[in-house]
Design a protein around this motif. Structure first.
Motif, PDB file in Angstrom:
ATOM      1  N   LEU A 777       0.093  -0.187   2.445  1.00 58.13           N
ATOM      2  CA  LEU A 777      -1.067  -1.018   2.417  1.00 58.13           C
ATOM      3  C   LEU A 777      -1.357  -1.310   4.115  1.00 58.13           C
ATOM      4  CD1 LEU A 777      -1.806  -3.964   0.472  1.00 58.13           C
ATOM      5  CD2 LEU A 777      -1.355  -4.534   2.804  1.00 58.13           C
ATOM      6  N   ILE A 778      -2.521  -1.654   4.420  1.00 57.98           N
ATOM      7  CA  ILE A 778      -2.891  -2.138   5.802  1.00 57.98           C
ATOM      8  C   ILE A 778      -3.621  -3.512   5.649  1.00 57.98           C
ATOM      9  CG2 ILE A 778      -4.490  -1.508   7.637  1.00 57.98           C
ATOM     10  CD1 ILE A 778      -4.332   1.326   6.832  1.00 57.98           C
ATOM     11  N   ILE A 779      -3.179  -4.350   6.667  1.00 57.41           N
ATOM     12  CA  ILE A 779      -3.835  -5.708   6.913  1.00 57.41           C
ATOM     13  C   ILE A 779      -4.545  -5.486   8.403  1.00 57.41           C
ATOM     14  CG2 ILE A 779      -3.262  -8.032   7.244  1.00 57.41           C
ATOM     15  CD1 ILE A 779      -0.775  -7.833   5.405  1.00 57.41           C
ATOM     16  N   THR A 780      -5.730  -5.794   8.419  1.00 57.03           N
ATOM     17  CA  THR A 780      -6.302  -5.813   9.838  1.00 57.03           C
ATOM     18  C   THR A 780      -7.118  -6.945   9.967  1.00 57.03           C
ATOM     19  OG1 THR A 780      -7.899  -4.482  11.104  1.00 57.03           O
ATOM     20  CG2 THR A 780      -8.198  -4.427   8.798  1.00 57.03           C
ATOM     21  N   ASP A 781      -7.285  -7.444  11.453  1.00 56.11           N
ATOM     22  CA  ASP A 781      -8.120  -8.353  11.714  1.00 56.11           C
ATOM     23  C   ASP A 781      -9.534  -7.659  11.921  1.00 56.11           C
ATOM     24  OD1 ASP A 781      -9.272 -10.490  12.602  1.00 56.11           O
ATOM     25  OD2 ASP A 781      -8.354 -10.747  14.508  1.00 56.11           O
ATOM     26  N   VAL A 782     -10.549  -8.336  11.976  1.00 61.91           N
ATOM     27  CA  VAL A 782     -12.005  -7.915  11.987  1.00 61.91           C
ATOM     28  C   VAL A 782     -12.292  -7.755  13.616  1.00 61.91           C
ATOM     29  CG1 VAL A 782     -14.566  -8.265  11.600  1.00 61.91           C
ATOM     30  CG2 VAL A 782     -12.786  -8.849   9.779  1.00 61.91           C
ATOM     31  N   MET A 783     -12.125  -8.646  14.344  1.00 61.04           N
ATOM     32  CA  MET A 783     -12.604  -8.660  15.861  1.00 61.04           C
ATOM     33  C   MET A 783     -11.399  -8.216  16.654  1.00 61.04           C
ATOM     34  SD  MET A 783     -14.929 -12.214  15.545  1.00 61.04           S
ATOM     35  CE  MET A 783     -15.879 -11.818  17.111  1.00 61.04           C
ATOM     36  N   MET A 784     -11.366  -7.262  17.186  1.00 59.91           N
ATOM     37  CA  MET A 784     -10.272  -6.614  17.926  1.00 59.91           C
ATOM     38  C   MET A 784     -10.896  -5.998  19.021  1.00 59.91           C
ATOM     39  SD  MET A 784      -7.516  -5.394  15.174  1.00 59.91           S
ATOM     40  CE  MET A 784      -8.646  -4.367  14.543  1.00 59.91           C
TER      41      MET A 784
END
Length: 977
Positions: A777-784
């Motif tokens: 599974l991947i957890i990611t922020d939107v603004m990077m």
């Protein structure tokens, strides 16, 4: 064919080179002790080197600019910017030159220095002229003319007349141009300025040449040449030869034209004027064209075009394209002719060069006619006729001759005036016709005025709409940015507090407490900045001065960044005098300025770069210099960086966080202290901010700073927090893509005991790690930075190797449209900051659980496989459909195995194994074997044949192996089943 006008705008600054004068100036410069005297001497040396040694001229201009920027004398700074603008102009760096001239003008306006503003306007107008922006050039020279008339500076008035005449001649307004030229020459002759008088004589000769009055044109050029010869002015003679070559070419004396053209080419090459060299190649092409040597003409015109492109000469580019097109047309190469003529039309129309636009349409009409495209030929001819009627009328030559006659003979002028009076008397006898004509004229004027008013109202509405739209966009960006700035720290404050609320006895770790403090301070800083800006707008923000040591205050503020620098490996240099500077100052506002500037420097600098903080005190002025070797600011963005809410680097990636109020607040605070703040920058090399504050020392600096802290003590590296890994090797793997270290720590703290965590600080790194490690599974922020979460999700879901991995997106953007955007590109879930850690855990657990249940369902022994029932639109479902269809076709083939499956699907062994394990929980060999067993079970239930025959039918050659595999899957032998 209409020819290129003579650009004479920088001609009047040419001086004879005097080595003795240079030596004396250099000696005076070496002996000068005052910076203001040095700047003046550098200015004089620049003019001595300007036409002979450009490199030395550049060094003089840059040194003058450097020294004057550190002086409080605004006049010297303005003059230095103007002089450097002159140098950039001579090197054809027009855009940079415009920036220098505008800066010089603004500085001159600050101190009401009219002469300095006039010099800047003159240079600015010349640049616009050379770029082909005639309307802006005319507007600028008219501003200078108005100021010169108010000041009573006759020579400046004459110079403006000559410049405006050149612009009008380029736009085909020959009557107005002649009036300007004659007015300019009269003034120069009266004041005895022979050099500039010879220039205006050439301008009049040029106007006559464009009108076809070649005898008069030659006379004026020869008069100018005699003056240039007297003054030993090679540049003036070169211009005369150039134009005499054009005249002789137009009168059919082609050999004489070539002779003069070659002489001019030798002189301009010697003088290093690339633009004139290009024009002379153009003239030679015209001579070849007259001789009908079309190939040689094209070669010469191509040389001219090449030089024009290098020197960014828009006007000459248009002329060269038109001439090349005409040459190709005459040599019956119609395809190339149309291509170059269209380019000439496009460029001429953009810069307002109507005469060459008219010529290009005429040649296009003729070319289209020869190719049989009569519709295009008719359209081009119509446009040509419209331009011809508006630009060239018989009145122009008659009026030009009339004005010239008035200039040469005052008596004739009186006679002409008398004749005009007699004509008016005769006209009075035709009262009725005059009244009718006046009525028509009045009606026409009223209509034009009405149309002008309506158009002006329309322009005002459009401008207002544009400004409102820009303001609305600015406000939207600000609120989006400030929302992001608040949501992230609030999430990091809210999470640990909720954790403590749910488990009071567990307490909080020191790292969590420090994280809460950091993010609380960040929110408080943002609120304080907004409140300070509000007070500034209302005029209520005042200085609260107290006595203290200024240098000590600066040391404390600057050293607070030392640990941060040590963590990132940044070479952080602090240079503050080790002495007392006791004064009355506002400590809080000074610290805010320092924090904002150093915060920006660290934000926009990479790890292991260099940042410097330098302070000094001289003659009642405190100077602070903050420099870095970071990303830098584009030159066209520097004038706006102190505007409120303005951000240089914006976009979805949010590579650099911020609200756009830090520098604006710093400028306001500096202005409140009666100081100045300036910025200089170069892209990819760094930025320098310079602050000058007037501070009055009230105690002698004879005491030593008792501070015993050393830089090594201040720069002690913070020991990073190390997580205790609790998850076993069989636990699901999660890839966490988050650029905020605190947020990354916060999420990892809640997941690490259950799952194996891999971290990535931006989308680009996350994409590489997802491909390499194949997480569950991947957890990611939107603004990077580098790559945002939306782009990361799109790439993962469109990549065969990673399309099956579930993905959760985290963002501070709470709008429904943002959620829809993330879900549409394939995100499996969406969480808005601030979020509950329990909710995150639940969603992670559900997504991973769904994938496990899907694999278990696929592997159920009682399941029957029906590929045609699979409704698919995603990449993974399409893959499974292809795979199951392949198995349907090949399961009975005993020679079909995992290698054949790889070859047919076009996948590597690793790709196929990883994909099938992720989707079905089975390896390729297991999947094929179980597929055959399930199909055998189906046939056995239907009693289609004997066990032996069914085993062979589903691809098994070994009956005992078939029985073993069947029993492992169903728990019974085939015969008992």
């Amino acid at each position: 064919m209409k020819q290129l006008a003579l650009p004479l705008l920088i001609f009047c600054t040419s001086f004879l080179f005097s080595q003795s004068k240079i030596d004396s100036l250099q000696k005076a410069l070496d002996e000068a002790s005052q910076d203001s005297v040095k700047v003046k001497l550098l200015h004089q040396l620049y003019f001595q080197y300007e036409n002979k040694e450009p490199k030395k001229a550049r060094n003089m201009a840059l040194e003058a600019l450097r020294i004057s920027s550190e002086l409080p004398i605004v006049k010297l700074r303005s003059a230095s910017y103007a002089i450097y603008g002159d140098y950039l102009y001579t090197q054809s760096s027009f855009d940079s030159s415009i920036v220098m001239y505008k800066t010089a003008r603004n500085l001159a306006k600050e101190i009401d220095w009219i002469q300095g503003e006039m010099d800047a306007l003159f240079g600015l107008g010349n640049v616009y002229y050379r770029k082909g922006n005639f309307e802006e050039a005319k507007k600028t020279h008219e501003q200078k003319l108005k100021m010169a008339e108010e000041l009573g500076d006759r020579e400046s008035v004459a110079g403006s007349y000559n410049s405006l005449g050149l612009i009008c001649s380029e736009q085909g307004e020959m009557t107005q141009a002649m009036e300007y030229f004659i007015a300019s020459s009269k003034i120069y002759k009266e004041v005895g300025h022979l050099r500039n008088y010879s220039i205006t004589l050439m301008s009049i000769g040029m106007a006559h040449r464009q009108l076809g009055n070649y005898d008069k044109s030659k006379w004026y050029y020869l008069q100018s040449d005699s003056i240039s010869t007297l003054l030993k002015n090679d540049l003036g003679r070169a211009y005369v030869y150039h134009n005499l070559a054009i005249i002789n070419k137009n009168t059919g004396e082609l050999d004489e034209a070539t002779l003069y053209n070659d002489k001019a080419l030798v002189l301009f090459t010697k003088l290093g004027d690339r633009k004139k060299v290009g024009e002379l190649h153009y003239n030679q092409g015209s001579i070849f064209l007259e001789k009908k040597a079309f190939k040689k003409a094209v070669d010469a015109y191509q040389k001219s075009l090449g030089v024009s492109v290098v020197t960014n000469d828009s006007m000459m580019i248009a002329f060269s394209n038109c001439a090349i097109g005409q040459s190709y047309m005459l040599s019956n190469d119609f395809k190339n002719a149309i291509e170059y003529l269209k380019s000439a039309v496009e460029i001429s129309e953009r810069i307002g060069l109507f005469p060459i636009e008219m010529d290009a349409y005429e040649y296009l009409s003729e070319t289209y006619g020869k190719t049989g495209d009569f519709e295009q030929a008719y359209q081009s001819r119509t446009k040509y006729s419209i331009l011809k009627d508006s630009l060239f009328t018989r009145e122009k030559r008659e009026l030009a001759n009339e004005i010239e006659a008035r200039y040469q003979n005052e008596e004739k002028t009186k006679e002409i005036a008398l004749l005009e009076s007699q004509k008016k008397l005769q006209a009075l006898q035709l009262t009725q016709r005059v009244n009718e004509r006046n009525a028509i004229v009045a009606f026409t004027i009223i209509l034009l005025l009405l149309a002008g008013l309506l158009y002006n109202q329309y322009r005002i509405k459009q401008k207002t709409y544009k400004e409102l739209r820009e303001l609305d966009e600015l406000k939207s960006n600000f609120f989006a940015n400030i929302s992001h700035e608040f949501r992230t720290p609030l999430t990091l404050i809210k999470g640990p507090i909720e954790q403590l609320e749910q488990n009071p006895g567990a307490g909080l770790g020191m790292e969590s407490i420090k994280m809460i403090r950091r993010n609380t301070n960040k929110v408080l800083q943002l609120v304080n900045q907004l409140l300070d800006l509000s007070k500034i707008d209302k005029g209520k923000l005042e200085l609260e001065q107290t006595e203290g040591d200024v240098f000590k205050c600066l040391r404390g503020a600057a050293s607070s960044f030392s640990s941060h620098a040590a963590q990132r490996g940044i070479d952080y240099k602090i240079q503050i005098p080790r002495e007392f500077l006791w004064a009355s100052f506002d400590r809080d506002k000074l610290e805010k300025i320092v924090y904002n500037l150093l915060g920006n420097a660290f934000k926009f600098s990479d790890d292991e770069s260099i940042i410097s903080f330098v302070s000094s005190y001289t003659d009642g002025e405190l100077r602070i210099l903050v420099s870095d070797t970071g990303r830098g600011i584009p030159e066209d963005k520097i004038p706006f960086i102190f505007d409120r809410f303005y951000q240089v680097y914006q976009g979805a990636t949010r590579e650099y966080e911020g609200s756009g109020i830090g520098l604006s607040l710093s400028k306001e605070l500096v202005a409140l202290m009666d100081g100045t703040i300036t910025a200089s920058s170069e892209v990819n090399k760094g930025t320098i901010f310079t602050i000058a504050l007037p501070i009055q020392k009230i105690r002698p600096g004879n005491l030593k700073d008792k501070s015993t802290r050393t830089n090594n003590q201040l720069d002690q590296k913070k020991k990073p927090y190390e997580f205790q890994t609790k998850a076993v090797e069989t636990s699901p793997k999660i890839l966490l893509v988050e650029d905020n270290p605190d947020m990354s720590y916060f999420i990892k703290e809640h997941l690490q005991g259950i799952y194996r965590i891999k971290e990535a600080k931006n989308g680009k790194i996350g994409l590489a790690q997802a491909t390499k490690y194949a997480p569950d599974l991947i957890i990611t922020d939107v603004m990077m930075p580098e790559m945002d979460g939306v782009e990361l999700c799109h790439r993962l879901k469109s990549n065969f190797d990673t399309s099956h991995i579930p993905l959760i997106m985290l963002t501070a953007k709470a709008g429904i449209e943002n959620k829809i955007e993330g879900l549409e590109i394939g995100a499996d879930d969406y969480l808005t900051k601030p979020f509950d850690p329990k909710e995150l855990l639940a969603r992670v657990k559900n997504l991973i659980g769904q994938r496990i249940k899907l694999r278990e369902r696929f592997a159920q022994t009682a399941s029957r496989i029906h590929p045609k029932e699979i409704a698919t639109s995603s990449l993974d479902q399409a893959f499974l459909e292809d795979l199951l269809q392949l198995l349907e076709q090949e399961y009975s083939n005993s020679s079909f195995g995992a290698p054949e499956m790889q070859a047919t699907l076009g996948l590597s062994k690793t790709q196929l194994h990883r994909k099938l394990k992720a989707l079905t929980g089975e390896s390729p060999g297991e999947l094929l074997r179980n597929f055959r067993i399930k199909r055998a079970a189906q046939l056995l239930r239907q009693k289609a044949d004997t066990v032996t025959q069914i085993a062979y039918a589903v691809g098994f050659n070994n009956l005992s192996y078939f029985a073993k595999c069947f029993k492992e899957l169903y728990g019974v032998s085939p015969s008992n089943y």
